[in-house]
Design an enzyme around this catalytic site. Structure first.
Site, PDB file in Angstrom:
ATOM      1  N   LYS A   1       0.817  -1.112   0.010  1.00  0.00           N
ATOM      2  CA  LYS A   1       0.054   0.009  -0.080  1.00  0.00           C
ATOM      3  C   LYS A   1       0.769   1.204  -0.133  1.00  0.00           C
ATOM      4  O   LYS A   1       2.143   1.215   0.447  1.00  0.00           O
ATOM      5  CB  LYS A   1      -0.994   0.067   1.112  1.00  0.00           C
ATOM      6  CG  LYS A   1      -1.911  -0.780   0.868  1.00  0.00           C
ATOM      7  CD  LYS A   1      -3.244  -1.107   1.770  1.00  0.00           C
ATOM      8  CE  LYS A   1      -4.188  -2.006   1.475  1.00  0.00           C
ATOM      9  NZ  LYS A   1      -5.535  -2.433   2.409  1.00  0.00           N
TER      10      LYS A   1
ATOM     11  N   ARG B   1      -2.743 -10.500   5.033  1.00  0.00           N
ATOM     12  CA  ARG B   1      -3.401 -10.497   3.666  1.00  0.00           C
ATOM     13  C   ARG B   1      -2.396  -9.732   2.667  1.00  0.00           C
ATOM     14  O   ARG B   1      -2.253  -8.406   2.812  1.00  0.00           O
ATOM     15  CB  ARG B   1      -4.633  -9.779   3.587  1.00  0.00           C
ATOM     16  CG  ARG B   1      -5.283  -9.632   2.192  1.00  0.00           C
ATOM     17  CD  ARG B   1      -6.711  -8.871   2.189  1.00  0.00           C
ATOM     18  NE  ARG B   1      -7.297  -8.909   0.909  1.00  0.00           N
ATOM     19  CZ  ARG B   1      -7.104  -8.014  -0.139  1.00  0.00           C
ATOM     20  NH1 ARG B   1      -5.786  -7.293   0.056  1.00  0.00           N
ATOM     21  NH2 ARG B   1      -7.432  -8.173  -1.290  1.00  0.00           N
TER      22      ARG B   1
END
Ligand code: HH2
Length: 279
Positions: free
Chosen positions: A222, A257
């Site tokens: 991210k 994840r």
């Protein structure tokens, strides 16, 4: 091999669970388009399993900042050629969707976890469906919607507010019939959060774990990791992702994840080997 029960008790047993990401989308922020073709998607799922994924999270809708959403019919069309073969790989499968219709399709195909980034708020049929089917659910915090979540997000105390939100959504899930023991909580790294908010949430993982359920974190590739490392390409954030996961693991998170399964499996193996030796 990891079972659903192993995942749901991972906060107590301290067994880390690596969830490999399979995006069957043309537009995901880091791997959009790469696995849109069904054969390529199934091949990638096989690779994730070889690399050591304990569970596979399959999504057919991008939730990247600014994205507008994909209808259930299109999500089901994208999943139809992929899910049965992914379930056949023998790992628990999670469906990343906010739609009850898509979740129902995936559960029929053999998925056992519904990963809902809206925590049951986008489609009020989703939690009752999960209850009815005995599925586990991931309840994630998001401020606003993917379209507007990154426009000036503000909190007084981000960890306290996310904790309170997750506690309330857990109550809503239980009220809908989902047993508390089938719930996984997620602070929603990057969903309506600045760099400082994401760091506070990773540092405050312990306060979320104190809600009594496994905590999942999804920092993979991210943008905040790019801000910290200077790596502007998402695929270059593999090491940064593993470091963020280890920081959360050290504070009690147990489900991760990630796109890059092998890197995290290796990092966890070393961390746990050191942890296992009396110092
Ligand atoms: N992050 C993304 C998607 N789903 N689910 C949970 N529970 N937690 C997360 O942090 C999370 C999630 C976004 O990442 P990705 O799937 O790589 O991208 P996109 O939404 O663009 O497909």
């Amino acid at each position: 091999m990891t079972t659903l029960d192993d995942i749901l008790s991972s906060h107590r047993t301290r067994r880390p669970v690596v969830m490999g990401i399979l995006n069957v989308t043309p537009d995901s922020f880091s791997d959009g388009g790469r696995f849109f073709d069904s054969a390529a998607a199934v091949e990638h799922a096989r690779l994730l399993v070889r690399e050591g994924a304990d569970v596979l999270d399959v999504g057919a809708e991008s939730t990247r900042p600014g994205s507008g959403g994909v209808g259930p019919d299109e999500q089901i069309r994208r999943l139809a050629g992929v899910l049965p073969a992914v379930v056949d790989l023998g790992r628990p499968v999670s469906i990343d969707t906010t739609s009850a219709a898509v979740a129902a399709f995936a559960l029929d195909a053999g998925a056992v976890i519904v990963n809902d980034v809206s925590a049951g708020r986008a489609d009020h049929d989703l939690l009752p469906l999960a209850a009815d089917r005995g599925a586990a659910v991931v309840l994630m915090h998001m401020l606003g919607t993917p379209r507007d979540m990154q426009i000036d997000p503000r909190y007084d105390d981000v960890v306290a507010e996310v904790r309170e939100f997750l506690a309330r959504r857990m109550d809503a899930a239980v009220a809908a019939g989902v047993p508390a023991g089938r719930i996984i909580l997620d602070p929603g790294i990057g969903f309506g959060k600045t760099l400082e908010h994401n760091l506070a949430l990773l540092a405050g993982t312990g306060r979320l774990v104190s809600l009594g359920r496994p905590v999942l974190v999804g920092p993979s590739r991210k943008r905040f990791l790019g801000a910290l490392t200077g790596q502007d390409q998402p695929e270059q954030r593999v090491v940064a992702t593993a470091a963020a996961c280890l920081a959360a693991w050290a504070r009690g998170a147990s489900v991760f994840r990630v796109h890059d399964v092998s890197a995290l499996v290796q990092a966890l193996a070393v961390w746990r080997a050191v942890d296992g030796v009396a110092g």
